[in-house]
Enzyme design. Structure first.
Site, PDB file in Angstrom:
ATOM      1  N   ASN A 150     -20.812   4.708 -35.441  1.00 26.86           N
ATOM      2  CA  ASN A 150     -21.268   5.772 -36.325  1.00 26.86           C
ATOM      3  C   ASN A 150     -20.031   6.488 -36.886  1.00 26.86           C
ATOM      4  O   ASN A 150     -19.226   7.017 -36.115  1.00 26.86           O
ATOM      5  CB  ASN A 150     -22.144   6.740 -35.517  1.00 26.86           C
TER       6      ASN A 150
ATOM      7  N   HIS B 101     -18.401  11.235 -38.263  1.00 30.99           N
ATOM      8  CA  HIS B 101     -17.353  12.224 -37.973  1.00 30.99           C
ATOM      9  C   HIS B 101     -16.137  12.075 -38.875  1.00 30.99           C
ATOM     10  O   HIS B 101     -15.379  13.029 -39.060  1.00 30.99           O
ATOM     11  CB  HIS B 101     -16.927  12.141 -36.506  1.00 30.99           C
TER      12      HIS B 101
ATOM     13  N   HIS C 215     -25.501   8.768 -40.889  1.00 32.85           N
ATOM     14  CA  HIS C 215     -26.675   9.632 -40.936  1.00 32.85           C
ATOM     15  C   HIS C 215     -26.593  10.435 -42.234  1.00 32.85           C
ATOM     16  O   HIS C 215     -25.712  11.285 -42.382  1.00 32.85           O
ATOM     17  CB  HIS C 215     -26.656  10.557 -39.711  1.00 32.85           C
TER      18      HIS C 215
ATOM     19  N   ARG D  22     -27.833  13.237 -43.906  1.00 28.28           N
ATOM     20  CA  ARG D  22     -28.626  14.428 -43.593  1.00 28.28           C
ATOM     21  C   ARG D  22     -29.079  15.115 -44.873  1.00 28.28           C
ATOM     22  O   ARG D  22     -28.397  15.044 -45.897  1.00 28.28           O
ATOM     23  CB  ARG D  22     -27.788  15.398 -42.754  1.00 28.28           C
TER      24      ARG D  22
ATOM     25  N   ARG E 243     -24.134  17.458 -44.749  1.00 28.46           N
ATOM     26  CA  ARG E 243     -22.981  18.138 -44.137  1.00 28.46           C
ATOM     27  C   ARG E 243     -21.805  17.171 -43.902  1.00 28.46           C
ATOM     28  O   ARG E 243     -20.671  17.598 -43.802  1.00 28.46           O
ATOM     29  CB  ARG E 243     -23.368  18.796 -42.816  1.00 28.46           C
TER      30      ARG E 243
ATOM     31  N   GLU F 259     -29.223   6.148 -40.629  1.00 32.60           N
ATOM     32  CA  GLU F 259     -29.969   7.078 -39.777  1.00 32.60           C
ATOM     33  C   GLU F 259     -30.485   8.198 -40.672  1.00 32.60           C
ATOM     34  O   GLU F 259     -29.756   8.689 -41.546  1.00 32.60           O
ATOM     35  CB  GLU F 259     -28.961   7.625 -38.769  1.00 32.60           C
TER      36      GLU F 259
ATOM     37  N   THR G  19     -28.001  15.313 -33.528  1.00 34.97           N
ATOM     38  CA  THR G  19     -29.398  15.053 -33.205  1.00 34.97           C
ATOM     39  C   THR G  19     -29.661  15.458 -31.761  1.00 34.97           C
ATOM     40  O   THR G  19     -28.980  14.989 -30.851  1.00 34.97           O
ATOM     41  CB  THR G  19     -29.703  13.555 -33.384  1.00 34.97           C
TER      42      THR G  19
ATOM     43  N   GLU H  94     -34.491   3.021 -30.432  1.00 36.33           N
ATOM     44  CA  GLU H  94     -33.161   3.354 -29.908  1.00 36.33           C
ATOM     45  C   GLU H  94     -33.383   4.400 -28.830  1.00 36.33           C
ATOM     46  O   GLU H  94     -33.880   5.506 -29.115  1.00 36.33           O
ATOM     47  CB  GLU H  94     -32.247   3.907 -31.010  1.00 36.33           C
TER      48      GLU H  94
ATOM     49  N   HIS I 141     -26.209   7.714 -28.176  1.00 37.11           N
ATOM     50  CA  HIS I 141     -25.995   9.159 -28.222  1.00 37.11           C
ATOM     51  C   HIS I 141     -25.236   9.642 -26.991  1.00 37.11           C
ATOM     52  O   HIS I 141     -25.706   9.497 -25.874  1.00 37.11           O
ATOM     53  CB  HIS I 141     -27.288   9.965 -28.368  1.00 37.11           C
TER      54      HIS I 141
ATOM     55  N   GLY J 129     -20.529   7.009 -31.732  1.00 34.24           N
ATOM     56  CA  GLY J 129     -19.734   7.660 -32.777  1.00 34.24           C
ATOM     57  C   GLY J 129     -18.640   8.537 -32.209  1.00 34.24           C
ATOM     58  O   GLY J 129     -17.468   8.180 -32.182  1.00 34.24           O
TER      59      GLY J 129
HETATM   60  N1  PXP Z   1     -27.712   7.438 -32.181  1.00 36.41           N
HETATM   61  C1  PXP Z   1     -28.267   8.448 -32.889  1.00 36.41           C
HETATM   62  C2  PXP Z   1     -29.706   8.331 -33.248  1.00 36.41           C
HETATM   63  C3  PXP Z   1     -27.521   9.577 -33.284  1.00 36.41           C
HETATM   64  O1  PXP Z   1     -28.094  10.578 -33.963  1.00 36.41           O
HETATM   65  C4  PXP Z   1     -26.156   9.615 -32.953  1.00 36.41           C
HETATM   66  C5  PXP Z   1     -25.318  10.786 -33.401  1.00 36.41           C
HETATM   67  O2  PXP Z   1     -25.161  10.789 -34.770  1.00 36.41           O
HETATM   68  C6  PXP Z   1     -25.609   8.545 -32.222  1.00 36.41           C
HETATM   69  C7  PXP Z   1     -26.408   7.481 -31.834  1.00 36.41           C
HETATM   70  C8  PXP Z   1     -24.182   8.510 -31.838  1.00 36.41           C
HETATM   71  O3  PXP Z   1     -23.939   9.535 -30.946  1.00 36.41           O
HETATM   72  P1  PXP Z   1     -22.455   9.919 -30.542  1.00 36.41           P
HETATM   73  O4  PXP Z   1     -21.783  10.386 -31.783  1.00 36.41           O
HETATM   74  O5  PXP Z   1     -22.632  10.991 -29.526  1.00 36.41           O
HETATM   75  O6  PXP Z   1     -21.837   8.673 -29.994  1.00 36.41           O
END
Ligand code: PXP
Length: 399
Positions: free
Chosen positions: A162, A165, A198, A200, A204, A225, A256, A306, A346, A368
């Site tokens: 992801n 960032h 993602h 949004r 952002r 996403e 999220t 997921e 996540h 991510g």
């Molecule tokens: N999966 C989903 C559905 C998410 O919303 C996120 C965060 O954007 C991630 C995975 C990745 O999470 P992390 O950035 O904490 O690795």
């Protein structure tokens, strides 16, 4: 018998996974019917390797690996003792790193090859003796490497990165750098199997331009996403990512926060899934490890779920983490039983990922923050490769 690993490599420029090296050496001893023997492995840099190569072989340059059989030069009395020690394999990590880059291997893969090579020398193979000896050693080396690979019988857990960032940093300055599109390409070069962004509603971090460019440039799989809001659904239908992951979205959340409440909005989500299905886009639902949500996801026609790993990652005690892990493991099993494809993500980081990656049913991890955070210090490609090493080792006992 143990593997004695000494890591004297002085730099942190290359990340060495000592656990993987030991596992590799143990497997090789097994494959060579030498499981009862011990072996010493020393990791050093080019400077120290040059000294050793000069002292023992009269060559004032670094080399990749040197082997010193334990009984080399020992007199008959010592040779007759029942010593089950094979000797030392000494590897220059600097040279291994350069060779890995040149041969498009990970550092871990290159080290595995060098350990194999060094071990064969300890067992009496010598490619410098004659052409037939060289062929014999090469054959044995290939056989061992391929048998190590045969152990990868389970399908590989895929890693999707992801890159939100990267866009967050860009947006902080309102400039064009760093570009998540460039980041996605680097992640793919390092071995990621997919890119996640993602989009949004408040834009952002990821912008419409990013998603459109990524659609054209991502060579693996683009996972968009999104919340199930009309404006974003229309963009997805237009851009046609390889899949979408529906998530709950709140304006004020930092990230999220929880899984989708599928049971509470079956009709709305079923409608979105149907719209996507007509456009040929499979849908994943981001849900907590909860049987009711899994059943509802199945009922409304999701292709994937997921499973939210956040609570497992945030656990404050081992007991709590264990408990969250078992929820995820049984939820994954239930989803698989219903015929859903299972992903997870996540909050996963370099400590928490291995246990989740070891779950056979989970096809892909979406990560991510941890990878991008590490990339700030060691570079994006290296950060992705290290995560891949962890995943491969967890799944296969080897990388
Ligand atoms: N999966 C989903 C559905 C998410 O919303 C996120 C965060 O954007 C991630 C995975 C990745 O999470 P992390 O950035 O904490 O690795």
């Amino acid at each position: 018998m143990p593997i004695f690993l000494t890591n004297n490599y002085p730099s942190s420029a290359l990340q060495i996974n000592t656990r993987l090296i030991i596992a590799c050496a143990e497997q090789l001893l097994d494959l060579c019917d030498m499981a009862g023997y011990s072996l010493s492995i020393l990791l050093i840099d080019d400077r120290e390797m040059t000294d050793l190569n000069n002292r023992y072989r009269g060559k004032n340059v670094p080399t990749n690996v040197l082997s010193f059989p334990f009984l080399d030069g020992a007199d008959d009395t010592i040779s007759s003792l029942p010593i089950r020690e094979l000797g030392d394999i000494i590897i220059s990590v600097d040279t291994a790193g350069r060779e890995a880059t040149a041969s498009r291997q990970t550092l871990a893969e290159r080290l595995a090859w060098l350990i194999t090579h060094g071990l064969l020398h300890l067992l009496g193979y010598d490619h410098e003796r004659s052409a037939p000896d060289a062929a014999l050693m090469q054959d044995k080396e290939n056989e061992l490497i391929s048998r190590l690979q045969l152990n990868r019988s389970k399908p590989m857990t895929l890693l999707a990165i992801n890159v939100d960032h990267i866009a967050t940093i860009r947006q902080a300055r309102g400039t064009i750098e760093p570009d998540p599109v460039t980041a996605a390409a680097l992640c793919e070069l390092a071995g990621a199997s997919g890119i996640v962004v993602h989009l949004r509603e408040d834009r952002r971090h990821i912008q419409d331009r990013d998603v459109r460019l990524l659609r054209q440039t991502v060579k693996t799989r683009l996972n968009l996403e999104m919340g199930a809001a009309k404006e974003i659904i229309d963009i997805a239908l237009d851009i046609k990512p390889d899949m979408v992951t529906l998530v709950p979205e709140k304006r004020l959340e930092l990230t999220t926060e929880g899984g989708l409440n599928v049971t509470g909005q079956k009709k709305k989500l079923a409608g979105t899934i149907e719209q996507m299905a007509k456009a040929g886009i499979p849908v994943s639902l981001f849900i907590d490890p909860d049987f009711k949500q899994i059943k509802a996801s199945h009922d409304i026609g999701a292709t994937f779920v997921e499973i939210h790993t956040g609570r497992y990652c945030d656990a404050v005690s081992e007991k709590e983490r264990d408990c969250e892990f078992h929820l995820i493991a049984s939820a994954a099993q239930e989803a698989d039983r219903l015929g859903l494809q299972v992903n997870a993500g996540h909050g996963l980081d370099y400590r928490t990922t291995a246990r989740i990656a070891a779950l056979d049913i989970i096809g892909e991890l979406s990560i991510g923050h941890a990878v991008i955070a590490r990339a700030v210090f060691i570079g994006l490609e290296q950060a992705v490769r290290e995560m891949l090493d962890i995943i491969r080792f967890a799944r296969h006992g080897f990388y």
